[in-house]
Write a protein that holds these residues in place. Structure first.
Motif, PDB file in Angstrom:
ATOM      1  N   TYR A   3       0.849  -1.190   0.000  1.00  0.00           N
ATOM      2  CA  TYR A   3       0.000   0.000   0.000  1.00  0.00           C
ATOM      3  C   TYR A   3       0.889   1.247   0.000  1.00  0.00           C
ATOM      4  O   TYR A   3       2.054   1.203   0.412  1.00  0.00           O
ATOM      5  CB  TYR A   3      -0.904  -0.010   1.233  1.00  0.00           C
ATOM      6  N   CYS A  19      -0.895  -0.836  12.053  1.00  0.00           N
ATOM      7  CA  CYS A  19      -0.166  -1.746  11.153  1.00  0.00           C
ATOM      8  C   CYS A  19       0.422  -2.932  11.913  1.00  0.00           C
ATOM      9  O   CYS A  19       1.228  -2.748  12.819  1.00  0.00           O
ATOM     10  CB  CYS A  19       0.962  -0.996  10.436  1.00  0.00           C
ATOM     11  N   PRO A  20       0.032  -4.161  11.559  1.00  0.00           N
ATOM     12  CA  PRO A  20       0.525  -5.339  12.266  1.00  0.00           C
ATOM     13  C   PRO A  20       1.982  -5.672  11.943  1.00  0.00           C
ATOM     14  O   PRO A  20       2.613  -6.447  12.656  1.00  0.00           O
ATOM     15  CB  PRO A  20      -0.408  -6.453  11.780  1.00  0.00           C
ATOM     16  N   ALA A  21       2.499  -5.078  10.870  1.00  0.00           N
ATOM     17  CA  ALA A  21       3.858  -5.393  10.440  1.00  0.00           C
ATOM     18  C   ALA A  21       4.859  -4.300  10.808  1.00  0.00           C
ATOM     19  O   ALA A  21       6.045  -4.413  10.515  1.00  0.00           O
ATOM     20  CB  ALA A  21       3.880  -5.607   8.927  1.00  0.00           C
ATOM     21  N   ALA A  23       5.222  -1.464   9.439  1.00  0.00           N
ATOM     22  CA  ALA A  23       5.817  -1.090   8.153  1.00  0.00           C
ATOM     23  C   ALA A  23       5.775   0.403   7.877  1.00  0.00           C
ATOM     24  O   ALA A  23       6.285   0.857   6.857  1.00  0.00           O
ATOM     25  CB  ALA A  23       5.076  -1.823   7.028  1.00  0.00           C
ATOM     26  N   ILE A  24       5.160   1.182   8.778  1.00  0.00           N
ATOM     27  CA  ILE A  24       4.925   2.600   8.504  1.00  0.00           C
ATOM     28  C   ILE A  24       5.834   3.472   9.351  1.00  0.00           C
ATOM     29  O   ILE A  24       5.912   3.318  10.568  1.00  0.00           O
ATOM     30  CB  ILE A  24       3.445   2.952   8.751  1.00  0.00           C
ATOM     31  N   ILE A  32       5.156   3.992   3.848  1.00  0.00           N
ATOM     32  CA  ILE A  32       5.076   2.549   4.029  1.00  0.00           C
ATOM     33  C   ILE A  32       6.270   1.882   3.366  1.00  0.00           C
ATOM     34  O   ILE A  32       6.556   2.125   2.186  1.00  0.00           O
ATOM     35  CB  ILE A  32       3.769   1.999   3.422  1.00  0.00           C
ATOM     36  N   CYS A  37       5.565  -4.280   4.141  1.00  0.00           N
ATOM     37  CA  CYS A  37       4.105  -4.290   4.049  1.00  0.00           C
ATOM     38  C   CYS A  37       3.569  -5.662   3.654  1.00  0.00           C
ATOM     39  O   CYS A  37       4.099  -6.312   2.746  1.00  0.00           O
ATOM     40  CB  CYS A  37       3.655  -3.249   3.021  1.00  0.00           C
ATOM     41  N   LEU A  38       2.511  -6.089   4.367  1.00  0.00           N
ATOM     42  CA  LEU A  38       1.885  -7.394   4.135  1.00  0.00           C
ATOM     43  C   LEU A  38       0.692  -7.302   3.188  1.00  0.00           C
ATOM     44  O   LEU A  38       0.037  -8.297   2.900  1.00  0.00           O
ATOM     45  CB  LEU A  38       1.407  -7.974   5.478  1.00  0.00           C
ATOM     46  N   ASP A  39       0.380  -6.074   2.736  1.00  0.00           N
ATOM     47  CA  ASP A  39      -0.751  -5.870   1.827  1.00  0.00           C
ATOM     48  C   ASP A  39      -2.070  -6.257   2.478  1.00  0.00           C
ATOM     49  O   ASP A  39      -2.970  -6.780   1.821  1.00  0.00           O
ATOM     50  CB  ASP A  39      -0.523  -6.674   0.535  1.00  0.00           C
ATOM     51  N   CYS A  40      -2.201  -5.983   3.770  1.00  0.00           N
ATOM     52  CA  CYS A  40      -3.417  -6.406   4.488  1.00  0.00           C
ATOM     53  C   CYS A  40      -4.541  -5.392   4.395  1.00  0.00           C
ATOM     54  O   CYS A  40      -5.703  -5.741   4.570  1.00  0.00           O
ATOM     55  CB  CYS A  40      -3.083  -6.693   5.946  1.00  0.00           C
ATOM     56  N   GLY A  41      -4.202  -4.098   4.188  1.00  0.00           N
ATOM     57  CA  GLY A  41      -5.222  -3.068   4.047  1.00  0.00           C
ATOM     58  C   GLY A  41      -5.743  -2.485   5.349  1.00  0.00           C
ATOM     59  O   GLY A  41      -6.625  -1.623   5.332  1.00  0.00           O
ATOM     60  N   THR A  42      -5.203  -2.922   6.468  1.00  0.00           N
ATOM     61  CA  THR A  42      -5.666  -2.412   7.763  1.00  0.00           C
ATOM     62  C   THR A  42      -5.481  -0.903   7.863  1.00  0.00           C
ATOM     63  O   THR A  42      -6.366  -0.184   8.333  1.00  0.00           O
ATOM     64  CB  THR A  42      -4.898  -3.105   8.906  1.00  0.00           C
ATOM     65  N   CYS A  43      -4.364  -0.413   7.383  1.00  0.00           N
ATOM     66  CA  CYS A  43      -4.072   1.025   7.460  1.00  0.00           C
ATOM     67  C   CYS A  43      -5.034   1.832   6.596  1.00  0.00           C
ATOM     68  O   CYS A  43      -5.500   2.904   6.988  1.00  0.00           O
ATOM     69  CB  CYS A  43      -2.631   1.289   7.020  1.00  0.00           C
TER      70      CYS A  43
HETATM   71 FE1  SF4 Z   1       0.842  -2.333   7.423  1.00  0.00          FE
HETATM   72 FE2  SF4 Z   1      -1.141  -3.758   6.353  1.00  0.00          FE
HETATM   73 FE3  SF4 Z   1      -0.901  -1.129   5.782  1.00  0.00          FE
HETATM   74 FE4  SF4 Z   1       0.881  -2.884   4.833  1.00  0.00          FE
HETATM   75  S1  SF4 Z   1      -1.317  -2.799   4.294  1.00  0.00           S
HETATM   76  S2  SF4 Z   1       1.355  -0.895   5.782  1.00  0.00           S
HETATM   77  S3  SF4 Z   1       1.021  -4.372   6.514  1.00  0.00           S
HETATM   78  S4  SF4 Z   1      -1.384  -2.050   7.820  1.00  0.00           S
END
Ligand code: SF4
Length: 56
Positions: A3, A19-21, A23-24, A32, A37-43
């Protein structure tokens, strides 16, 4: 695909806190790390200004 954060970012820090990783990173506009980034979309779901979207 990581992302990315656009210039709509107001540096509130919300994305970094969810962000669980971890990465930010902070800045005038938050950034990011595409390699982390795990591409999870939480952010993207958490961003109050809609500044985060999937990268191309
Ligand atoms: Fe973190 Fe997920 Fe956002 Fe990637 S998509 S920056 S892993 S919260």
């Amino acid at each position: 695909m990581a992302y990315v954060i656009s210039d709509s970012c107001v540096a509130c820090g919300t994305c970094q806190s969810v962000c669980p990783a971890d990465a930010i990173s902070e800045g005038d506009i938050y950034k990011i790390d595409p390699d982390t980034c795990l591409d999870c979309g939480t952010c993207a779901d958490a961003c109050p200004t809609g500044a985060i979207a999937p990268g191309e």
